[in-house]
Design a protein around this motif. Sequence first.
Motif, PDB file in Angstrom:
ATOM      1  N   LEU A  16       0.810  -1.212   0.000  1.00  0.00           N
ATOM      2  CA  LEU A  16       0.000   0.000   0.000  1.00  0.00           C
ATOM      3  C   LEU A  16       0.846   1.265   0.000  1.00  0.00           C
ATOM      4  CD1 LEU A  16      -2.743  -1.015   2.556  1.00  0.00           C
ATOM      5  CD2 LEU A  16      -2.880  -1.017   0.075  1.00  0.00           C
ATOM      6  N   GLY A  17       2.112   1.131   0.335  1.00  0.00           N
ATOM      7  CA  GLY A  17       2.991   2.289   0.386  1.00  0.00           C
ATOM      8  C   GLY A  17       3.977   2.155   1.521  1.00  0.00           C
ATOM      9  N   PHE A  18       4.767   3.184   1.704  1.00  0.00           N
ATOM     10  CA  PHE A  18       5.771   3.196   2.756  1.00  0.00           C
ATOM     11  C   PHE A  18       5.258   4.028   3.918  1.00  0.00           C
ATOM     12  CE2 PHE A  18       9.379   5.430   4.723  1.00  0.00           C
ATOM     13  CZ  PHE A  18       9.999   4.330   5.290  1.00  0.00           C
ATOM     14  N   PHE A  19       5.197   3.408   5.077  1.00  0.00           N
ATOM     15  CA  PHE A  19       4.756   4.095   6.286  1.00  0.00           C
ATOM     16  C   PHE A  19       5.919   4.109   7.264  1.00  0.00           C
ATOM     17  CE2 PHE A  19       1.028   2.223   4.332  1.00  0.00           C
ATOM     18  CZ  PHE A  19       0.220   3.336   4.219  1.00  0.00           C
ATOM     19  N   PRO A  20       6.493   5.268   7.526  1.00  0.00           N
ATOM     20  CA  PRO A  20       7.687   5.323   8.360  1.00  0.00           C
ATOM     21  C   PRO A  20       7.385   4.975   9.814  1.00  0.00           C
ATOM     22  CG  PRO A  20       6.940   7.527   7.862  1.00  0.00           C
ATOM     23  CD  PRO A  20       6.091   6.586   7.061  1.00  0.00           C
ATOM     24  N   PRO A  21       8.373   4.398  10.495  1.00  0.00           N
ATOM     25  CA  PRO A  21       8.204   4.139  11.928  1.00  0.00           C
ATOM     26  C   PRO A  21       8.288   5.456  12.707  1.00  0.00           C
ATOM     27  CG  PRO A  21      10.406   3.543  11.245  1.00  0.00           C
ATOM     28  CD  PRO A  21       9.666   3.937  10.001  1.00  0.00           C
ATOM     29  N   TYR A  22       8.313   5.350  14.016  1.00  0.00           N
ATOM     30  CA  TYR A  22       8.360   6.559  14.837  1.00  0.00           C
ATOM     31  C   TYR A  22       9.614   7.369  14.521  1.00  0.00           C
ATOM     32  CZ  TYR A  22      11.901   4.252  17.640  1.00  0.00           C
ATOM     33  OH  TYR A  22      13.050   3.629  18.048  1.00  0.00           O
ATOM     34  N   SER A  23       9.551   8.651  14.806  1.00  0.00           N
ATOM     35  CA  SER A  23      10.669   9.539  14.536  1.00  0.00           C
ATOM     36  C   SER A  23      10.738  10.591  15.630  1.00  0.00           C
ATOM     37  CB  SER A  23      10.493  10.212  13.178  1.00  0.00           C
ATOM     38  OG  SER A  23      11.501  11.167  12.964  1.00  0.00           O
ATOM     39  N   TRP A  24      11.957  10.938  16.035  1.00  0.00           N
ATOM     40  CA  TRP A  24      12.160  11.992  17.013  1.00  0.00           C
ATOM     41  C   TRP A  24      12.324  13.359  16.357  1.00  0.00           C
ATOM     42  CZ3 TRP A  24      11.443  11.548  22.091  1.00  0.00           C
ATOM     43  CH2 TRP A  24      11.437  10.267  22.640  1.00  0.00           C
ATOM     44  N   TRP A  25      12.531  13.395  15.048  1.00  0.00           N
ATOM     45  CA  TRP A  25      12.810  14.660  14.379  1.00  0.00           C
ATOM     46  C   TRP A  25      11.662  15.666  14.449  1.00  0.00           C
ATOM     47  CZ3 TRP A  25      17.528  16.014  13.823  1.00  0.00           C
ATOM     48  CH2 TRP A  25      18.509  15.055  13.616  1.00  0.00           C
ATOM     49  N   PRO A  26      10.403  15.272  14.371  1.00  0.00           N
ATOM     50  CA  PRO A  26       9.347  16.284  14.512  1.00  0.00           C
ATOM     51  C   PRO A  26       9.378  16.992  15.878  1.00  0.00           C
ATOM     52  CG  PRO A  26       8.449  14.294  13.556  1.00  0.00           C
ATOM     53  CD  PRO A  26       9.853  13.975  13.967  1.00  0.00           C
ATOM     54  N   LEU A  27       9.773  16.266  16.910  1.00  0.00           N
ATOM     55  CA  LEU A  27       9.885  16.885  18.232  1.00  0.00           C
ATOM     56  C   LEU A  27      10.938  17.983  18.217  1.00  0.00           C
ATOM     57  CD1 LEU A  27       9.300  16.947  21.314  1.00  0.00           C
ATOM     58  CD2 LEU A  27      11.166  15.300  21.539  1.00  0.00           C
ATOM     59  N   TRP A  28      12.119  17.684  17.641  1.00  0.00           N
ATOM     60  CA  TRP A  28      13.189  18.678  17.615  1.00  0.00           C
ATOM     61  C   TRP A  28      12.819  19.852  16.719  1.00  0.00           C
ATOM     62  CZ3 TRP A  28      15.450  17.753  21.728  1.00  0.00           C
ATOM     63  CH2 TRP A  28      15.791  16.466  22.127  1.00  0.00           C
ATOM     64  N   ALA A  29      12.129  19.582  15.616  1.00  0.00           N
ATOM     65  CA  ALA A  29      11.691  20.674  14.741  1.00  0.00           C
ATOM     66  C   ALA A  29      10.691  21.576  15.467  1.00  0.00           C
ATOM     67  CB  ALA A  29      11.085  20.118  13.457  1.00  0.00           C
ATOM     68  N   ALA A  30       9.779  20.987  16.226  1.00  0.00           N
ATOM     69  CA  ALA A  30       8.801  21.772  16.978  1.00  0.00           C
ATOM     70  C   ALA A  30       9.473  22.578  18.092  1.00  0.00           C
ATOM     71  CB  ALA A  30       7.725  20.861  17.551  1.00  0.00           C
ATOM     72  N   LEU A  31      10.447  21.983  18.754  1.00  0.00           N
ATOM     73  CA  LEU A  31      11.150  22.711  19.814  1.00  0.00           C
ATOM     74  C   LEU A  31      11.935  23.893  19.255  1.00  0.00           C
ATOM     75  CD1 LEU A  31      12.375  19.799  22.115  1.00  0.00           C
ATOM     76  CD2 LEU A  31      10.602  21.486  22.590  1.00  0.00           C
ATOM     77  N   THR A  32      12.570  23.711  18.102  1.00  0.00           N
ATOM     78  CA  THR A  32      13.298  24.843  17.521  1.00  0.00           C
ATOM     79  C   THR A  32      12.336  25.934  17.048  1.00  0.00           C
ATOM     80  OG1 THR A  32      13.387  23.729  15.370  1.00  0.00           O
ATOM     81  CG2 THR A  32      15.285  23.462  16.828  1.00  0.00           C
ATOM     82  N   LEU A  33      11.152  25.551  16.560  1.00  0.00           N
ATOM     83  CA  LEU A  33      10.158  26.555  16.194  1.00  0.00           C
ATOM     84  C   LEU A  33       9.683  27.321  17.424  1.00  0.00           C
ATOM     85  CD1 LEU A  33       8.450  27.845  13.985  1.00  0.00           C
ATOM     86  CD2 LEU A  33       6.733  26.103  14.430  1.00  0.00           C
ATOM     87  N   SER A  34       9.551  26.624  18.551  1.00  0.00           N
ATOM     88  CA  SER A  34       9.154  27.322  19.778  1.00  0.00           C
ATOM     89  C   SER A  34      10.262  28.256  20.257  1.00  0.00           C
ATOM     90  CB  SER A  34       8.772  26.316  20.868  1.00  0.00           C
ATOM     91  OG  SER A  34       9.886  25.548  21.255  1.00  0.00           O
ATOM     92  N   VAL A  35      11.535  27.885  20.047  1.00  0.00           N
ATOM     93  CA  VAL A  35      12.641  28.782  20.400  1.00  0.00           C
ATOM     94  C   VAL A  35      12.605  30.026  19.518  1.00  0.00           C
ATOM     95  CG1 VAL A  35      15.167  29.009  20.335  1.00  0.00           C
ATOM     96  CG2 VAL A  35      14.133  26.998  21.364  1.00  0.00           C
ATOM     97  N   ILE A  36      12.336  29.848  18.219  1.00  0.00           N
ATOM     98  CA  ILE A  36      12.246  30.994  17.309  1.00  0.00           C
ATOM     99  C   ILE A  36      11.093  31.905  17.715  1.00  0.00           C
ATOM    100  CG2 ILE A  36      11.755  31.668  14.926  1.00  0.00           C
ATOM    101  CD1 ILE A  36      13.171  29.072  14.065  1.00  0.00           C
ATOM    102  N   THR A  37       9.948  31.325  18.036  1.00  0.00           N
ATOM    103  CA  THR A  37       8.781  32.112  18.433  1.00  0.00           C
ATOM    104  C   THR A  37       9.038  32.837  19.754  1.00  0.00           C
ATOM    105  OG1 THR A  37       7.374  30.497  17.328  1.00  0.00           O
ATOM    106  CG2 THR A  37       6.306  31.993  18.875  1.00  0.00           C
ATOM    107  N   PHE A  38       9.640  32.145  20.698  1.00  0.00           N
ATOM    108  CA  PHE A  38       9.957  32.775  21.987  1.00  0.00           C
ATOM    109  C   PHE A  38      10.943  33.921  21.796  1.00  0.00           C
ATOM    110  CE2 PHE A  38      12.533  32.980  25.899  1.00  0.00           C
ATOM    111  CZ  PHE A  38      11.529  33.312  26.797  1.00  0.00           C
ATOM    112  N   GLY A  39      11.948  33.713  20.950  1.00  0.00           N
ATOM    113  CA  GLY A  39      12.915  34.782  20.684  1.00  0.00           C
ATOM    114  C   GLY A  39      12.255  35.992  20.047  1.00  0.00           C
ATOM    115  N   GLY A  40      11.306  35.752  19.138  1.00  0.00           N
ATOM    116  CA  GLY A  40      10.603  36.873  18.525  1.00  0.00           C
ATOM    117  C   GLY A  40       9.709  37.601  19.500  1.00  0.00           C
TER     118      GLY A  40
END
Length: 141
Positions: A84-108
């Motif tokens: 049916l397609g490729f379904f990736p397993p769990y990933s920690w990268w979305p967490l780190w991407a969200a945390l860096t976005l929160s750092v950018i927002t907090f800095g702004g």
Amino acid sequence: MKSMKIETWIFISCTIFLVLVTPAYYFVTSASDHGTDWTGTSALTMCTLLVAMVSFYLGFHAVTDPPRPEDLEDAEIADGAGELGFFPPYSWWPLWAALTLSVITFGGAMGAYWLMIIGGVLGALAVSGWIYEFYRGEHAH
């Protein structure tokens, strides 16, 4: 292919509705004493464009793709078997991407532009890791 066309027409009808409602909303709010509501008008405009994009995508694939097994009246259950397609397993990268976005927002919000730069650099690393996570290690192609 029948239901793909039905899906397309559902989104096309939503697009037509939004094309009619967006200018009406603009004129109704501009006639009020408070002035034009630019937030609602721009939100409706973006919704119109996004639904039109989905309509175009579904319409294009309704014409070019072969019919799906679930669209055929005489299809068997086995017709839908297979990959049916490729379904990736769990990933920690979305967490780190969200945390860096929160750092950018907090800095702004705090006016600390140096913190936004640090968050942007770390965010670029996090998004790069997220994109390329399946090109190394156990899941390498």
